[in-house]
Design a protein around this motif. Structure first.
Motif, short mmCIF file in Angstrom:
data_model
loop_
_atom_site.label_atom_id
_atom_site.label_comp_id
_atom_site.label_asym_id
_atom_site.label_seq_id
_atom_site.Cartn_x
_atom_site.Cartn_y
_atom_site.Cartn_z
N GLY A 261 0.80 -1.22 0.00
CA GLY A 261 0.00 0.00 0.00
C GLY A 261 0.83 1.27 0.00
O GLY A 261 0.30 2.38 0.19
N LEU A 262 2.14 1.15 -0.21
CA LEU A 262 3.02 2.32 -0.21
C LEU A 262 2.96 3.00 -1.58
O LEU A 262 3.09 2.34 -2.61
CB LEU A 262 4.46 1.90 0.09
N PRO A 263 2.78 4.30 -1.62
CA PRO A 263 2.66 4.99 -2.91
C PRO A 263 4.00 5.18 -3.61
O PRO A 263 5.03 5.40 -2.97
CB PRO A 263 2.06 6.35 -2.51
N VAL A 264 3.98 5.05 -4.93
CA VAL A 264 5.14 5.32 -5.77
C VAL A 264 4.69 6.23 -6.90
O VAL A 264 3.51 6.32 -7.21
CB VAL A 264 5.74 4.02 -6.35
N VAL A 265 5.66 6.94 -7.48
CA VAL A 265 5.34 7.86 -8.57
C VAL A 265 6.22 7.55 -9.77
O VAL A 265 7.36 7.11 -9.63
CB VAL A 265 5.52 9.34 -8.15
N TYR A 266 5.67 7.77 -10.96
CA TYR A 266 6.38 7.54 -12.21
C TYR A 266 6.71 8.89 -12.83
O TYR A 266 5.85 9.76 -12.94
CB TYR A 266 5.51 6.74 -13.18
N LYS A 267 7.95 9.05 -13.24
CA LYS A 267 8.39 10.32 -13.81
C LYS A 267 9.11 10.07 -15.15
O LYS A 267 9.93 9.15 -15.26
CB LYS A 267 9.36 11.04 -12.85
N SER A 268 8.78 10.90 -16.13
CA SER A 268 9.50 10.81 -17.40
C SER A 268 10.94 11.28 -17.19
O SER A 268 11.24 12.00 -16.23
CB SER A 268 8.81 11.65 -18.47
N ILE A 269 11.83 10.88 -18.10
CA ILE A 269 13.26 11.11 -17.94
C ILE A 269 13.69 12.17 -18.96
O ILE A 269 13.52 11.98 -20.17
CB ILE A 269 14.04 9.81 -18.17
N SER A 270 14.24 13.27 -18.47
CA SER A 270 14.55 14.40 -19.35
C SER A 270 15.57 14.03 -20.42
O SER A 270 15.48 14.47 -21.57
CB SER A 270 15.05 15.59 -18.52
N GLU A 271 16.57 13.18 -20.07
CA GLU A 271 17.59 12.81 -21.06
C GLU A 271 17.05 11.91 -22.16
O GLU A 271 17.69 11.74 -23.20
CB GLU A 271 18.77 12.10 -20.37
N LEU A 272 15.88 11.31 -21.94
CA LEU A 272 15.33 10.35 -22.90
C LEU A 272 14.06 10.88 -23.57
O LEU A 272 13.23 10.10 -24.04
CB LEU A 272 15.02 9.02 -22.20
N SER A 273 13.93 12.17 -23.64
CA SER A 273 12.76 12.77 -24.27
C SER A 273 12.66 12.31 -25.73
O SER A 273 13.62 12.41 -26.50
CB SER A 273 12.85 14.29 -24.21
N GLY A 274 11.51 11.78 -26.11
CA GLY A 274 11.30 11.32 -27.47
C GLY A 274 11.73 9.89 -27.73
O GLY A 274 11.48 9.35 -28.81
N TYR A 275 12.38 9.26 -26.75
CA TYR A 275 12.83 7.87 -26.93
C TYR A 275 11.74 6.91 -26.46
O TYR A 275 11.09 7.12 -25.43
CB TYR A 275 14.11 7.63 -26.12
#
Length: 309
Positions: A261-275
């Motif tokens: 039940g522990l929350p996690v968050v997903y974040k896009s990666i700036s170095e991989l924009s468009g990949y």
């Protein structure tokens, strides 16, 4: 057209019994699967060996059967012949015949929870007489099973795909970073790998995901501090939820909480924009798809049309 000089001295039924015995590992298990007597299976194996003039397996009463090197080679050829015979029957049955039989499907470990239930339910509803048996595994293991004739199709990432494998693209996924919800960067719209370079990483160690993750880090000029390795997607999420590190993942479940039940968050990666990474449906290049497999390929393309993220 080249004329056949003589008929083979073996039958499709003998090949069928041999494949069942090889896959089950014992004469008794093969007989149970085929709904015949053990003596019928044993007799078919002996007749097949005499017809081919080669020993296919070693039979040990307490240990089942073990294939000889020749038996392993014949097994692959037998599977191919049985598929061709099945295809011949399907072709002459015409389009009006309902699809039926077994479809052996492989799926990469981390894709399975989000891909398999939808495909099994949807295709099963459309073709209820088709039984889909699935196998989860790493990319290299699934490709070996495809080439050995043990799988008809497999859902894979477009990573380290062998040249002997044919494929169609289903959809794309972008890699992301998984963080505990209370991480210092959790409020940012995206994160940079450089900002995580000194923090511990939880590495999903299921080839080729681990190779791919480390290569992306290297390309970004980052050498990650790998603290924990796991072959389980859910274990990686659980470790991140406990604050034991961050993870780089591709697949993303709908639930943003771990089993605890522990929350996690997903974040896009700036170095991989468009990949992005392609998800594929694959099969052996030398194998012609049966009608059943071709229908499944078309169904998957329809289901995942426009589903990139």
């Amino acid at each position: 057209m080249e004329k056949l000089s003589n008929l083979p001295g073996f039958s499709l039924r003998q090949l069928w019994y041999f494949v069942a015995a090889a896959e089950e590992g014992t004469i008794s298990a093969a007989a149970s699967r085929l709904h015949v007597s053990q003596s019928a299976v044993s007799l078919a194996l002996g007749e097949l060996e005499r017809a081919l003039k080669v020993q296919l397996c070693v039979r040990r009463k307490a240990h089942g059967i073990t294939l000889t090197p020749s038996g392993t080679q014949v097994l692959q050829q037998a599977r191919a012949l049985l598929r061709q015979a099945e295809e011949l029957a399907e072709t002459n049955a015409g389009d009006s015949a309902d699809l039926a039989g077994r479809l052996a499907l492989g799926c990469y470990l981390t894709l399975a929870p989000t891909v398999l239930p939808r495909l099994l339910h949807g295709f099963g509803g459309r073709h209820p007489r088709v039984t889909i048996d699935f196998t989860e595994g790493t990319q290299d293991a699934l490709q070996r099973l495809l080439l050995a004739g043990e799988l008809d199709l497999a859902v894979l990432y477009d990573m380290e795909v062998l040249p002997e494998i044919a494929q169609v693209e289903l959809y794309h996924r972008r890699p992301h970073v998984l963080l505990p919800a209370d991480h210092r960067l959790a409020g940012q719209p995206e994160v940079a790998l450089h900002d995580l370079a000194d923090e511990p990483m939880v590495l999903l160690d299921a080839p080729p995901s681990s190779h791919h993750t480390l290569r992306l880090c290297t390309d970004a000029g980052v050498k990650p501090v790998v603290r924990h390795r796991t072959s389980s997607f859910e274990t990686a999420r659980a470790l991140v939820g406990r604050g034991l590190g961050y993870a780089m993942l591709i697949q993303r479940p709908a639930n943003d909480r771990t089993y605890e039940g522990l929350p996690v968050v997903y974040k896009s990666i700036s170095e991989l924009s468009g990949y992005a990474v392609s998800v594929l449906l694959a099969w052996p290049r030398h194998t012609r798809l049966t009608r059943r497999s071709a229908e499944f390929v078309a169904y998957c393309q329809d289901v995942f049309a426009g589903e990139d993220s």
